[in-house]
Structure formats: structure tokens, C-alpha cells
Design a protein around this motif. Structure first.
Motif, PDB file in Angstrom:
ATOM      1  N   LEU A  91      67.747  51.409   6.659  1.00 17.64           N
ATOM      2  CA  LEU A  91      66.801  50.495   6.015  1.00 17.64           C
ATOM      3  C   LEU A  91      67.316  49.056   6.033  1.00 17.64           C
ATOM      4  CD1 LEU A  91      65.667  52.631   2.938  1.00 17.64           C
ATOM      5  CD2 LEU A  91      64.255  51.934   4.875  1.00 17.64           C
ATOM      6  N   ALA A  92      68.653  48.892   6.051  1.00 22.00           N
ATOM      7  CA  ALA A  92      69.231  47.550   6.059  1.00 22.00           C
ATOM      8  C   ALA A  92      69.355  46.982   7.467  1.00 22.00           C
ATOM      9  CB  ALA A  92      70.607  47.572   5.395  1.00 22.00           C
ATOM     10  N   THR A  93      69.074  47.770   8.487  1.00 23.18           N
ATOM     11  CA  THR A  93      69.145  47.288   9.878  1.00 23.18           C
ATOM     12  C   THR A  93      67.796  47.458  10.570  1.00 23.18           C
ATOM     13  OG1 THR A  93      70.043  49.471  10.500  1.00 23.18           O
ATOM     14  CG2 THR A  93      71.621  47.689  10.112  1.00 23.18           C
ATOM     15  N   ILE A  94      67.468  48.698  10.911  1.00 26.04           N
ATOM     16  CA  ILE A  94      66.182  48.964  11.560  1.00 26.04           C
ATOM     17  C   ILE A  94      65.032  48.543  10.653  1.00 26.04           C
ATOM     18  CG2 ILE A  94      64.690  50.754  12.520  1.00 26.04           C
ATOM     19  CD1 ILE A  94      67.207  52.346  13.188  1.00 26.04           C
ATOM     20  N   GLY A  95      65.150  48.864   9.365  1.00 26.57           N
ATOM     21  CA  GLY A  95      64.085  48.525   8.422  1.00 26.57           C
ATOM     22  C   GLY A  95      63.847  47.036   8.321  1.00 26.57           C
ATOM     23  N   VAL A  96      64.927  46.251   8.391  1.00 25.07           N
ATOM     24  CA  VAL A  96      64.790  44.800   8.324  1.00 25.07           C
ATOM     25  C   VAL A  96      63.989  44.273   9.518  1.00 25.07           C
ATOM     26  CG1 VAL A  96      66.070  42.634   8.534  1.00 25.07           C
ATOM     27  CG2 VAL A  96      66.811  44.380   6.909  1.00 25.07           C
ATOM     28  N   LEU A  97      64.345  44.742  10.721  1.00 27.45           N
ATOM     29  CA  LEU A  97      63.659  44.264  11.923  1.00 27.45           C
ATOM     30  C   LEU A  97      62.204  44.711  11.957  1.00 27.45           C
ATOM     31  CD1 LEU A  97      66.498  44.906  14.533  1.00 27.45           C
ATOM     32  CD2 LEU A  97      65.856  42.743  13.453  1.00 27.45           C
ATOM     33  N   VAL A  98      61.969  46.000  11.646  1.00 23.76           N
ATOM     34  CA  VAL A  98      60.596  46.521  11.664  1.00 23.76           C
ATOM     35  C   VAL A  98      59.757  45.848  10.583  1.00 23.76           C
ATOM     36  CG1 VAL A  98      59.164  48.569  11.352  1.00 23.76           C
ATOM     37  CG2 VAL A  98      61.289  48.729  12.655  1.00 23.76           C
ATOM     38  N   LEU A 125      59.507  38.850   2.908  1.00 20.63           N
ATOM     39  CA  LEU A 125      58.915  40.090   2.381  1.00 20.63           C
ATOM     40  C   LEU A 125      59.828  41.297   2.507  1.00 20.63           C
ATOM     41  CD1 LEU A 125      55.225  39.778   3.638  1.00 20.63           C
ATOM     42  CD2 LEU A 125      56.037  39.663   1.277  1.00 20.63           C
ATOM     43  N   ILE A 126      60.959  41.151   3.210  1.00 24.35           N
ATOM     44  CA  ILE A 126      61.911  42.260   3.318  1.00 24.35           C
ATOM     45  C   ILE A 126      62.483  42.627   1.961  1.00 24.35           C
ATOM     46  CG2 ILE A 126      64.188  42.888   4.245  1.00 24.35           C
ATOM     47  CD1 ILE A 126      63.481  41.106   6.671  1.00 24.35           C
ATOM     48  N   VAL A 127      62.626  41.645   1.086  1.00 18.76           N
ATOM     49  CA  VAL A 127      63.249  41.903  -0.221  1.00 18.76           C
ATOM     50  C   VAL A 127      62.360  42.833  -1.039  1.00 18.76           C
ATOM     51  CG1 VAL A 127      64.313  39.629  -0.159  1.00 18.76           C
ATOM     52  CG2 VAL A 127      62.192  39.934  -1.411  1.00 18.76           C
ATOM     53  N   THR A 128      63.027  43.691  -1.818  1.00 21.02           N
ATOM     54  CA  THR A 128      62.266  44.615  -2.673  1.00 21.02           C
ATOM     55  C   THR A 128      62.583  44.447  -4.151  1.00 21.02           C
ATOM     56  OG1 THR A 128      63.917  46.344  -2.252  1.00 21.02           O
ATOM     57  CG2 THR A 128      61.926  46.354  -0.903  1.00 21.02           C
ATOM     58  N   GLY A 129      63.413  43.499  -4.508  1.00 22.32           N
ATOM     59  CA  GLY A 129      63.560  43.133  -5.903  1.00 22.32           C
ATOM     60  C   GLY A 129      64.305  44.107  -6.787  1.00 22.32           C
ATOM     61  N   PRO A 130      65.667  44.066  -6.859  1.00 22.56           N
ATOM     62  CA  PRO A 130      66.415  44.974  -7.730  1.00 22.56           C
ATOM     63  C   PRO A 130      66.103  44.777  -9.203  1.00 22.56           C
ATOM     64  CG  PRO A 130      67.847  43.249  -6.853  1.00 22.56           C
ATOM     65  CD  PRO A 130      66.550  43.154  -6.118  1.00 22.56           C
ATOM     66  N   THR A 131      65.706  43.552  -9.579  1.00 25.86           N
ATOM     67  CA  THR A 131      65.386  43.306 -10.987  1.00 25.86           C
ATOM     68  C   THR A 131      64.139  44.060 -11.423  1.00 25.86           C
ATOM     69  OG1 THR A 131      64.155  41.327 -10.343  1.00 25.86           O
ATOM     70  CG2 THR A 131      66.441  41.034 -10.992  1.00 25.86           C
ATOM     71  N   VAL A 132      63.357  44.527 -10.463  1.00 18.92           N
ATOM     72  CA  VAL A 132      62.170  45.313 -10.784  1.00 18.92           C
ATOM     73  C   VAL A 132      62.400  46.785 -10.450  1.00 18.92           C
ATOM     74  CG1 VAL A 132      59.679  45.465 -10.485  1.00 18.92           C
ATOM     75  CG2 VAL A 132      60.819  43.294 -10.121  1.00 18.92           C
ATOM     76  N   VAL A 133      63.036  47.036  -9.305  1.00 19.87           N
ATOM     77  CA  VAL A 133      63.221  48.416  -8.848  1.00 19.87           C
ATOM     78  C   VAL A 133      64.083  49.223  -9.812  1.00 19.87           C
ATOM     79  CG1 VAL A 133      64.249  49.855  -7.050  1.00 19.87           C
ATOM     80  CG2 VAL A 133      62.883  47.876  -6.407  1.00 19.87           C
ATOM     81  N   ILE A 134      65.232  48.663 -10.206  1.00 22.10           N
ATOM     82  CA  ILE A 134      66.177  49.423 -11.028  1.00 22.10           C
ATOM     83  C   ILE A 134      65.583  49.810 -12.377  1.00 22.10           C
ATOM     84  CG2 ILE A 134      68.419  49.301 -12.190  1.00 22.10           C
ATOM     85  CD1 ILE A 134      69.441  47.675  -9.808  1.00 22.10           C
ATOM     86  N   LEU A 316      50.288  49.883   4.836  1.00 19.59           N
ATOM     87  CA  LEU A 316      50.636  49.902   6.259  1.00 19.59           C
ATOM     88  C   LEU A 316      52.063  49.432   6.519  1.00 19.59           C
ATOM     89  CD1 LEU A 316      47.336  48.528   7.880  1.00 19.59           C
ATOM     90  CD2 LEU A 316      48.126  50.902   7.798  1.00 19.59           C
ATOM     91  N   VAL A 317      52.372  48.210   6.095  1.00 18.03           N
ATOM     92  CA  VAL A 317      53.659  47.611   6.435  1.00 18.03           C
ATOM     93  C   VAL A 317      54.822  48.388   5.824  1.00 18.03           C
ATOM     94  CG1 VAL A 317      55.081  45.541   6.251  1.00 18.03           C
ATOM     95  CG2 VAL A 317      52.627  45.335   6.712  1.00 18.03           C
ATOM     96  N   ARG A 318      54.814  48.584   4.516  1.00 21.88           N
ATOM     97  CA  ARG A 318      55.926  49.280   3.862  1.00 21.88           C
ATOM     98  C   ARG A 318      56.055  50.737   4.327  1.00 21.88           C
ATOM     99  NH1 ARG A 318      60.963  49.250   1.657  1.00 21.88           N
ATOM    100  NH2 ARG A 318      61.196  50.969   0.183  1.00 21.88           N
ATOM    101  N   PRO A 319      54.995  51.545   4.306  1.00 21.15           N
ATOM    102  CA  PRO A 319      55.149  52.935   4.770  1.00 21.15           C
ATOM    103  C   PRO A 319      55.648  53.032   6.205  1.00 21.15           C
ATOM    104  CG  PRO A 319      53.101  52.687   3.558  1.00 21.15           C
ATOM    105  CD  PRO A 319      53.647  51.309   3.751  1.00 21.15           C
ATOM    106  N   ALA A 320      55.099  52.203   7.102  1.00 25.23           N
ATOM    107  CA  ALA A 320      55.532  52.259   8.503  1.00 25.23           C
ATOM    108  C   ALA A 320      56.995  51.859   8.632  1.00 25.23           C
ATOM    109  CB  ALA A 320      54.656  51.346   9.359  1.00 25.23           C
ATOM    110  N   THR A 321      57.422  50.845   7.886  1.00 20.26           N
ATOM    111  CA  THR A 321      58.824  50.401   7.952  1.00 20.26           C
ATOM    112  C   THR A 321      59.775  51.517   7.564  1.00 20.26           C
ATOM    113  OG1 THR A 321      58.192  48.118   7.440  1.00 20.26           O
ATOM    114  CG2 THR A 321      60.476  48.746   7.021  1.00 20.26           C
TER     115      THR A 321
END
Length: 620
Positions: A91-98, A125-134, A316-321
Motif C-alpha cells: 500500500l505504501a508503494t504500489i498503492g501510492v502509484l495506483v 489524496l493518497i493520505v488517509t488521515g491517522p487522526t481520523v483512522v485511529i 472507484l479510486v479507493r477500492p481499485a487502489t
């Protein structure tokens, strides 16, 4: 000066007030904070951060974001990657590019952004926000592997998304000055700058890990020195390259988290409090800084494109990534789908978007101002969509942990074995922890869940999943040890959720421990370790009594022996409430009361039920 003080006070009140309302209602805190800031700013005009702080606003927010990322890095232990490492790396490599590619395409073809703006926003938009996720993961009680994947992705990809935005900006800036410039002239220097920033953060962490245990810094200065070092590293590495400081502080936090520095563990409660204050304040400041003209693009009566873009981002974007990134891994499909759905955005997205919106305008690129309103729309939409559906998605996909609050028992004794058996019979998750294999023999013989190890050992956090347990009872033979365990876990579980047996009746008051470091004393009479052990040898046992509309608390008290001691009650939801020397829960219909009583005493006559035709429950 006075207006600045008023704004600071208002921001603090609104931010912490929103956090409190979120705690009471279970709603996502970020949505409430954004709403509070929006009402106080654009709608009512009570707060105008730009007028109050001027040019200091951006540096304040930048430093706050850096401290938040450092605090997040401190929560990442590399040992967690044993089960989720491959997924996180992908997710930190392929996910970033996709994700960058798909986000850019969606921005250009769906949102209608010009290519430079779409590419830059796609990187952010790659960021997913640890302040919200955690907080969402903690609230929903997700299983360890998807929990770890989402937490690591959120923290690692925050600085990565910032660097992607920097790469896009520097490329378009270079092309603006030199039309023949190529991407290869831009990317290598930025990667080198990011690596240098990471090395600076790593070196700073190693220096702190060397100085703190050797007494080079006094205890009262360790927190100020640490936070000053973080800010210094952030500012220094930002001078190497814009936003490279986010990489440095993240690496610094992760390095310290994986060094054996006991002082870092002791400041965890403080740094968590600082993070909460920073998150609350920054969200209020950012939402209060919005302008109506920046939101005009989001008006569906003008254009439906922003709404379609948000839907494409979610479905679309998030699920495909995620699904493309995790192809070929051993992560089960249900967990992949869960990770593919959960991706709320937070502070970093809004802060970086606002920064680059101004920079794009300086380059003469039109449409940069659209990023501010669009970034807020992304934050609000993703937090609402994921915050209110995370429990539903977790249940449907089978990745939710045990929903009933669990009981963690420290110390394997005849009394705790009997208590664990009673709790397990009532479907309450229970775990007995003891460092002595011999003491655990009775738990093994009875088939009770147990953990052989020292609960205070840092390795226990990684070998034993503590997330199912919301209540701790320390009941080993050593009262001082019980107090130490309760004091250690009070900041994680809450002071009102850690209990221990009280001082024994024959204890010496001169050696009594202060109440401030002890857990809540079990039983209204405050029985100690010696007291319960003696009663256990006399044949006392646990009894359970179910309350109903026809059989209330007073009926239960009359039915039980006179000297029976009430220990706790269990709500129908599984919530545990203990009777202590200082507080007594209010029993109601549907509760089950657990008491500790002598079985040989003669039971009094049963009181006739208040309503005829309903059998009276029996105490067992």
C-alpha cells in the motif's frame, strides 16, 4: 493581542467541546469539529483566524501537523508488521502509484480540474488521515490485522502524499520556467532530499535514545526537550525541501518507538493529550478560515461534477487502489474489502491543499483555489461515509472484534479462577495473565483463556491483543504489584476501569498505599487479597442473580445471605459495573448481579413476586 487571546480561547472551547460531544454521542469527532469551525467562521464570523494571526497562521498549522505525525509515529511498532507487513509495504508503494494515477484521472475527467491541479491533488489524496483512522478503529474494535494495516497506511502515507504533491508542484514550476524540463530533472533531487530528511530524523531519534537513559536530560525537561527537538528537526529539514520535514518527524517517531527508551513510554499520556489539543485546534482553525467563494465550486446547482468526483473517490479510486495493491498477498478477501472501503481523510489533506492552492496561484495556474473547498468536501464526505458505516462494514465482512466488553484479570489465584469461570459462563470475554506457569495450572486445567507472561512487559502489548478488554482487575497475591498494574493501565483504559482488591483487614495503615496510585477497590467493604483468600478457603463462592421488572434489586438482597458481598453487575449489553468502596452502580431490570457469598448459610424465605403469574429467577 486581546482579539488573538479570544480566538485562542474560542478555538480551544469549540475543539474540546466537539470532542466531548463526539464521546457522548459516538459521532465522528472530525465532523463535529469541522461543523463547529464552519459555524464560528464563515457563517457567524465570530472567529477569523487569518485576521487574528496573519502570517503566523500557516507556520502554526504546519508545526501542529508535524507534532501530530510524530505522535503517530510513536505508536508504530515494527513488530506489528509480522502479520501485516507485506500488505503495508504494497500500500505504501504500489498503492501510492495506483492511487495517485487514479486520483489524478478522476480529478481531470470527473471533477474538471486542469491537469496540473488534478495531478497535484491526486498526490495529496493518497493520505488517509491517522487522526481520523485511529479513533475510528479504536471505536469500532476491529480485528488486529486490518487494524494494523489501516493504522500503518494512515501514518506512513501522510508524508508520502505530501511528497507527491511537492514532486507535482516542482515539476510544473520547472516547466513554467523551462518548457523543455523533464520529470527526471525533478524527481531524483526530491527523493534525495526526502532520504536526507529521513536520515536527519533517524539521527535525532538515536541521539535522544542515547541521552535520555543516561541521565543527560533531567526528568522534568524530557518532554520539553523532545518536542523542541521535533520542531527543530521539522524546520531544519523543511529548509532542505518543502514538506520533507513531514518525512523527518515521522521517521523520528517510528525510530523512538522501536528503541528501548523507557522515558518515551512514560510520556505517552502527555503526548496523547497534546495530540488531541492540536487536532482539535487545527480543525477548528482550518474550517473557520474558509471563504464562501472557495465553496462556490461545490454548489450542485452550478455543477454536479464535485459530487460525482466524491462518489468516484469512494467507490472507484479507493477500492481499485487497495484491491490492485493487495493482489497476491495472504490477506483474506473480506479484510481486503474492508480496507478498500475505509479511507477517511483528515488534517494533512486540508493543510497541504491550502498551502499548494496559494502556490499554484503564484505560478499563474488557474483552478488552484478550487482545491481548498474540494479538500474540505473530501474530508467531510469520507469521514461521514466511513465513520457512520465502519461498524456495519466490519460486521458484514466479519472483521469486527468481540463486541462484548472483556475482563482482563491479572493474577491466577483460586479466587480469580472462580471469577473467570463465572464471567465466561455469562459470555463475557475473559483472560487471566500471570508470569508464573505453575500459578496458571488451574486456569489451564479449567480450560480458561490465559497468557503466560509479565503484564507490565512492553513485549506483552505485541504478543497479547488487549483490545477486547475494557476492564482490568488486578488480584495477584501482592497488593503493591496490583497497584502498580492499575496505575500503569489507568491512562489506557481509564482510571474508572482498573480495579484491585482493597487493603486487607489486618493491614498496617502505616504502609497503606496512596489512593491516587491504586485502582478502584473492589467490593463495598473493600476486601483485600488476604480477606478473599480466607473466605475462598471457607467455601465462599460466586453467585449470579438476574433482575427483572418482577424481581428487583431489593428482592435480590433479601434472597442472598446477609453477609454476601456484591462484586459487580453485568448489563444486557455486556457492560461491566463494579460495586466499590466509593461507588455503587444503579441496578435495573435485565442486569445480572455477581455476588461473593458463603453457600452454607441458610437462605431466607423467598419474597413473593410483585406480579402474579411470573416465576421468580433463582440465584445460582
Amino acid at each position: 493581542m486581546e482579539s488573538q487571546a479570544v480566538v485562542i480561547a474560542a478555538v480551544g472551547a469549540l475543539g474540546i467541546g466537539a470532542q466531548w460531544v463526539a464521546w457522548r454521542t459516538g459521532w465522528p469527532a472530525i465532523v463535529l469539529m469541522l461543523a463547529a469551525g464552519f459555524i464560528a467562521g464563515p457563517i457567524t464570523g465570530i472567529i477569523d483566524p487569518e485576521a487574528a494571526f496573519g502570517d503566523m497562521l500557516d507556520p502554526m498549522i504546519s508545526v501542529g501537523v508535524a507534532l501530530i505525525l510524530f505522535e503517530g509515529g510513536l505508536s508504530l511498532d515494527l513488530r506489528e508488521l509480522r502479520h501485516s507487513g507485506k500488505a503495508v509495504i504494497r500500500l505504501a508503494t504500489i498503492g501510492v502509484l495506483v492511487g495517485w494515477a487514479l486520483g489524478s484521472l478522476a480529478g481531470f475527467y470527473i471533477a474538471g480540474l486542469v491537469w496540473p491541479v488534478a495531478v497535484l491533488f491526486g498526490g495529496i489524496l493518497i493520505v488517509t488521515g491517522p487522526t481520523v483512522v485511529i479513533p475510528l478503529l479504536r471505536q469500532a474494535n476491529i480485528q488486529p490485522r486490518p487494524n494494523s494495516i489501516l493504522k500503518w497506511e494512515g501514518i506512513v502515507n501522510d508524508p508520502t502524499g505530501a511528497l507527491c504533491a511537492v514532486i507535482a508542484y516542482e515539476y510544473f514550476r520547472r516547466v513554467n520556467d523551462f518548457p523543455d524540463a523533464s520529470l527526471f530533472e525533478v524527481v531524483p533531487p526530491l527523493i534525495i532530499a526526502a532520504v536526507l530528511a529521513g536520515l536527519v530524523g533517524y539521527a535525532a531519534a538515536r541521539l535522544i535514545a542515547y541521552l535520555f537513559p543516561r541521565g543527560a536530560i533531567p526528568e522534568y525537561l524530557k518532554v520539553p526537550v523532545l518536542f523542541t527537538a521535533v520542531i527543530g528537526v521539522f524546520v531544519l529539514t523543511n529548509m532542505i525541501e518543502h514538506e520533507a520535514g513531514l518525512v523527518a518527524v515521522t521517521v523520528m517517531g517510528i525510530t523512538l518507538a522501536n528503541r528501548d527508551v523507557s522515558s518515551i513510554r512514560s510520556i505517552h499520556p502527555f503526548k496523547e493529550n497534546v495530540a488531541i489539543l492540536l487536532v482539535s485546534g487545527i480543525f477548528i482553525l482550518l474550517s473557520a478560515s474558509l471563504k464562501w467563494e472557495e465553496l462556490a465550486y461545490l454548489n450542485p446547482q452550478i455543477s454536479i461534477r464535485p459530487l460525482l468526483f466524491l462518489l468516484a473517490l469512494l467507490f472507484l479510486v479507493r477500492p481499485a487502489t487497495v484491491l490492485i495493491s493487495l493482489l497476491g498477498t495472504d490477506v483474506p478477501w473480506k479484510e481486503r474489502l474492508f480496507v478498500a472501503w475505509i479511507a477517511p481523510r483528515g488534517i494533512v489533506l486540508v493543510a497541504i491543499s491550502g498551502l499548494f492552492a496559494l502556490r499554484l496561484g503564484d505560478l499563474g495556474i488557474e483552478g488552484g483555489q478550487l482545491l481548498i473547498g474540494l479538500s474540505f468536501a473530501v474530508v467531510v464526505m469520507t469521514v461521514i461515509a466511513h465513520g457512520f458505516t465502519i461498524n456495519i462494514a466490519a460486521k458484514l465482512l466479519g472483521v469486527k472484534g468481540n463486541s462484548r466488553p472483556g475482563l482482563l484479570i491479572v493474577g491466577s489465584t483460586p479466587w480469580t479462577i472462580a471469577l473467570a469461570q463465572q464471567m465466561e459462563a455469562l459470555k463475557t470475554p475473559v483472560m487471566i495473565v500471570d508470569p508464573s506457569w505453575q500459578s496458571l495450572s488451574a486456569a489451564r486445567r479449567e480450560g480458561l483463556p490465559f497468557y503466560h507472561g509479565e503484564i507490565l512487559n512492553e513485549a506483552t502489548e505485541h504478543n497479547l491483543d488487549l483490545s477486547p478488554f475494557q476492564v482490568l482487575v488486578a488480584a495477584s497475591e501482592n497488593e503493591a504489584y496490583n497497584a502498580l498494574v492499575c496505575n500503569e493501565f489507568a491512562h489506557e483504559m481509564g482510571r474508572d476501569m482498573v480495579y484491585q482488591l482493597g487493603e486487607s483487614e489486618d493491614g498496617d495503615d502505616r504502609h497503606a498505599m496512596p489512593a491516587s496510585i491504586r485502582g478502584r477497590a473492589l467490593f463495598e467493604d473493600g476486601f483485600g487479597v488476604t480477606d478473599v483468600n480466607e473466605r475462598q478457603r471457607q467455601g465462599w463462592m460466586f453467585k449470579k442473580t438476574r433482575l427483572s421488572d418482577e424481581f428487583d434489586f431489593e428482592d435480590a438482597r433479601e434472597k442472598l445471605p446477609e453477609d454476601a458481598a456484591m462484586l459487580l453487575l453485568i448489563r444486557e449489553s455486556g457492560t461491566l459495573r463494579f460495586f466499590t468502596h466509593a461507588a455503587k452502580p444503579e441496578p435495573r431490570a435485565g442486569d445480572t448481579i455477581i455476588t461473593f457469598a458463603a453457600p452454607q448459610l441458610k437462605m431466607p424465605e423467598e419474597k413473593a413476586p410483585k406480579r402474579s403469574g411470573t416465576p421468580k429467577p433463582q440465584a445460582t
